[in-house]
Design a protein around this motif. Structure first.
Motif, PDB file in Angstrom:
ATOM      1  N   THR A   1      64.696  42.981  -1.562  1.00  0.00           N
ATOM      2  CA  THR A   1      64.934  42.669  -2.969  1.00  0.00           C
ATOM      3  C   THR A   1      65.734  41.390  -3.163  1.00  0.00           C
ATOM      4  O   THR A   1      66.040  41.024  -4.297  1.00  0.00           O
ATOM      5  CB  THR A   1      65.664  43.829  -3.656  1.00  0.00           C
ATOM      6  OG1 THR A   1      66.882  44.116  -2.940  1.00  0.00           O
ATOM      7  CG2 THR A   1      64.797  45.083  -3.688  1.00  0.00           C
TER       8      THR A   1
ATOM      9  N   THR B   1      70.242  35.729  -4.690  1.00  0.00           N
ATOM     10  CA  THR B   1      69.568  36.403  -5.795  1.00  0.00           C
ATOM     11  C   THR B   1      70.574  36.944  -6.799  1.00  0.00           C
ATOM     12  O   THR B   1      70.366  36.878  -8.016  1.00  0.00           O
ATOM     13  CB  THR B   1      68.712  37.575  -5.265  1.00  0.00           C
ATOM     14  OG1 THR B   1      67.852  37.101  -4.247  1.00  0.00           O
ATOM     15  CG2 THR B   1      67.924  38.230  -6.386  1.00  0.00           C
TER      16      THR B   1
ATOM     17  N   SER C   1      75.332  42.874 -16.630  1.00  0.00           N
ATOM     18  CA  SER C   1      75.085  41.492 -16.273  1.00  0.00           C
ATOM     19  C   SER C   1      75.980  40.593 -17.123  1.00  0.00           C
ATOM     20  O   SER C   1      76.070  40.774 -18.343  1.00  0.00           O
ATOM     21  CB  SER C   1      73.616  41.141 -16.499  1.00  0.00           C
ATOM     22  OG  SER C   1      73.380  39.770 -16.210  1.00  0.00           O
TER      23      SER C   1
ATOM     24  N   GLU D   1      72.012  35.963 -10.503  1.00  0.00           N
ATOM     25  CA  GLU D   1      72.523  36.797 -11.581  1.00  0.00           C
ATOM     26  C   GLU D   1      73.876  37.379 -11.185  1.00  0.00           C
ATOM     27  O   GLU D   1      74.051  37.875 -10.074  1.00  0.00           O
ATOM     28  CB  GLU D   1      71.549  37.925 -11.905  1.00  0.00           C
ATOM     29  CG  GLU D   1      71.976  38.749 -13.118  1.00  0.00           C
ATOM     30  CD  GLU D   1      70.921  39.740 -13.565  1.00  0.00           C
ATOM     31  OE1 GLU D   1      71.176  40.471 -14.537  1.00  0.00           O
ATOM     32  OE2 GLU D   1      69.840  39.769 -12.939  1.00  0.00           O
TER      33      GLU D   1
ATOM     34  N   ALA E   1      70.977  49.393  -7.098  1.00  0.00           N
ATOM     35  CA  ALA E   1      70.747  47.994  -7.472  1.00  0.00           C
ATOM     36  C   ALA E   1      70.148  47.211  -6.314  1.00  0.00           C
ATOM     37  O   ALA E   1      69.255  46.375  -6.503  1.00  0.00           O
ATOM     38  CB  ALA E   1      72.055  47.360  -7.926  1.00  0.00           C
TER      39      ALA E   1
ATOM     40  N   ASP F   1      66.385  48.759  -5.641  1.00  0.00           N
ATOM     41  CA  ASP F   1      65.430  48.501  -6.717  1.00  0.00           C
ATOM     42  C   ASP F   1      65.346  47.025  -7.082  1.00  0.00           C
ATOM     43  O   ASP F   1      64.334  46.572  -7.637  1.00  0.00           O
ATOM     44  CB  ASP F   1      65.798  49.305  -7.963  1.00  0.00           C
ATOM     45  CG  ASP F   1      65.675  50.804  -7.755  1.00  0.00           C
ATOM     46  OD1 ASP F   1      65.116  51.206  -6.704  1.00  0.00           O
ATOM     47  OD2 ASP F   1      66.143  51.569  -8.626  1.00  0.00           O
TER      48      ASP F   1
ATOM     49  N   LEU G   1      67.250  43.425  -8.881  1.00  0.00           N
ATOM     50  CA  LEU G   1      67.704  43.063 -10.219  1.00  0.00           C
ATOM     51  C   LEU G   1      66.498  42.776 -11.106  1.00  0.00           C
ATOM     52  O   LEU G   1      65.450  42.339 -10.626  1.00  0.00           O
ATOM     53  CB  LEU G   1      68.611  41.829 -10.154  1.00  0.00           C
ATOM     54  CG  LEU G   1      69.867  41.973  -9.281  1.00  0.00           C
ATOM     55  CD1 LEU G   1      70.648  40.674  -9.272  1.00  0.00           C
ATOM     56  CD2 LEU G   1      70.733  43.127  -9.780  1.00  0.00           C
ATOM     57  N   PRO G   2      66.615  43.021 -12.425  1.00  0.00           N
ATOM     58  CA  PRO G   2      65.494  42.761 -13.338  1.00  0.00           C
ATOM     59  C   PRO G   2      65.014  41.319 -13.235  1.00  0.00           C
ATOM     60  O   PRO G   2      65.813  40.376 -13.187  1.00  0.00           O
ATOM     61  CB  PRO G   2      66.099  43.053 -14.715  1.00  0.00           C
ATOM     62  CG  PRO G   2      67.227  43.996 -14.446  1.00  0.00           C
ATOM     63  CD  PRO G   2      67.790  43.587 -13.115  1.00  0.00           C
ATOM     64  N   ASP G   3      63.699  41.158 -13.164  1.00  0.00           N
ATOM     65  CA  ASP G   3      63.049  39.844 -13.139  1.00  0.00           C
ATOM     66  C   ASP G   3      63.264  39.064 -11.839  1.00  0.00           C
ATOM     67  O   ASP G   3      62.782  37.930 -11.714  1.00  0.00           O
ATOM     68  CB  ASP G   3      63.517  38.963 -14.316  1.00  0.00           C
ATOM     69  CG  ASP G   3      63.237  39.616 -15.661  1.00  0.00           C
ATOM     70  OD1 ASP G   3      62.186  40.282 -15.778  1.00  0.00           O
ATOM     71  OD2 ASP G   3      64.062  39.462 -16.581  1.00  0.00           O
TER      72      ASP G   3
END
Length: 305
Positions: free
Chosen positions: A187, A238, A255, A263, A275, A278, A280-282
């Protein structure tokens, strides 16, 4: 009040010195109960803290136990390092590949400053005795609290599995600058700092706030250190993750902005693994070839604090 070197002592909660008489203690408790009771406009969190403090030192027996260094709430007899490696869960599942010594730098610094504070040549039977630790200045207690937080995070990170590589105590610029954990996996690449300020923390304009912070800017400091590692290894992070005890944040994760494309997230210890697994979003997933290349660069560039 949590089991931490930074936790406010029950005497501090009740506003009395440790030498207060039983009568003085009782009067302070009754006065604070009236002042903090929610039914009379008081603060519920302070009301709960006052009750918890009284449970720990309200009776002669409980107070004697606390003053000897143990608490009725199960505080350890010592905060000495625990042996047995990073993962003592008993699980037979493969663990993440790890390098470095989590908490080692801060423990060494703690012991050095503690000896200076106690006095050169003075015997210290147990430098991790809670009675001694509670008397130490904030700077010294904070070092030990953060070392314990680092070690707890390291035990969590070990359970990520063989798809992840973790470096602990990564040097990041000056002699006193480091990143607690650098994590590489499917990720992404993450810089993680474990903190324990001993009290609830707020967030404002991308930074932590609260009375417990003595002018520190932990998110800014993490960004500066991540930049140093990023340049040395020619990699991009990331995410920059700041991990706090669960009870110190009102939401599990938040965030707070970005730094050089990474981020910035403040999150509780209990959601850290989610976290990382999975993502981070985007944030795009990292392919096998890219992981290999980034890992090689990190292995060549990383130095330990």
């Amino acid at each position: 009040m949590t089991d931490s070197p930074m936790s406010t002592s029950p005497y501090e909660v009740l506003g009395v010195p440790a030498s207060a008489s039983d009568d003085e203690l009782r009067r302070a408790y009754r006065r604070l109960l009236r002042e903090t009771h929610p039914d009379t406009g008081g603060d519920q969190q302070r009301f709960i803290a006052v009750q918890a403090a009284w449970e720990r030192i309200g009776s002669p027996d409980a107070r004697a136990v606390y003053d000897r260094g143990r608490s009725t709430a199960g505080e350890p007899a010592s905060w000495a390092p625990a042996g047995g490696g990073a993962d003592r869960s008993g699980s037979t599942r493969p663990t993440a590949r790890t390098f470095g010594h989590p908490g080692g730098w801060r423990r060494e610094r703690y012991l050095s400053l503690l000896r200076e504070w106690v006095g050169v040549g003075e015997a210290i039977p147990d430098p991790y005795d809670p009675v001694l630790v509670r008397r130490a200045p904030r700077e010294i207690r904070h070092l030990l609290a953060d070392a314990l937080a680092e070690e707890a995070t390291a035990r969590r990170l070990a359970s990520l599995g063989i798809g992840y590589t973790v470096w602990h105590d990564v040097a990041a610029g000056g002699p006193d600058e480091k990143i607690d954990h650098v994590v590489l996996g499917p990720t992404g690449l993450f810089a993680i700092q474990s903190e324990d300020f001993g009290a609830a923390i707020g967030i404002r304009r991308g930074e932590l706030t609260g009375e417990a912070l003595a002018g520190e800017r932990p998110m800014h400091e993490l960004a500066v250190r991540a930049k140093a590692v990023s340049r040395a290894a020619r990699v991009r992070f990331t995410g920059l993750l700041l991990v706090l005890p669960d009870e110190h944040l009102t939401s599990p994760a938040e965030s707070v902005g970005t730094s050089r494309g990474a981020e910035q997230v403040v999150l509780t210890a209990s959601v850290l693994l989610t976290a990382l697994r999975d993502g981070l979003p985007d944030a795009p997933a990292v392919g096998g070839n890219e992981i290999f290349e980034v890992r090689t660069r990190l292995q060549q560039a990383i130095r330990f604090a």
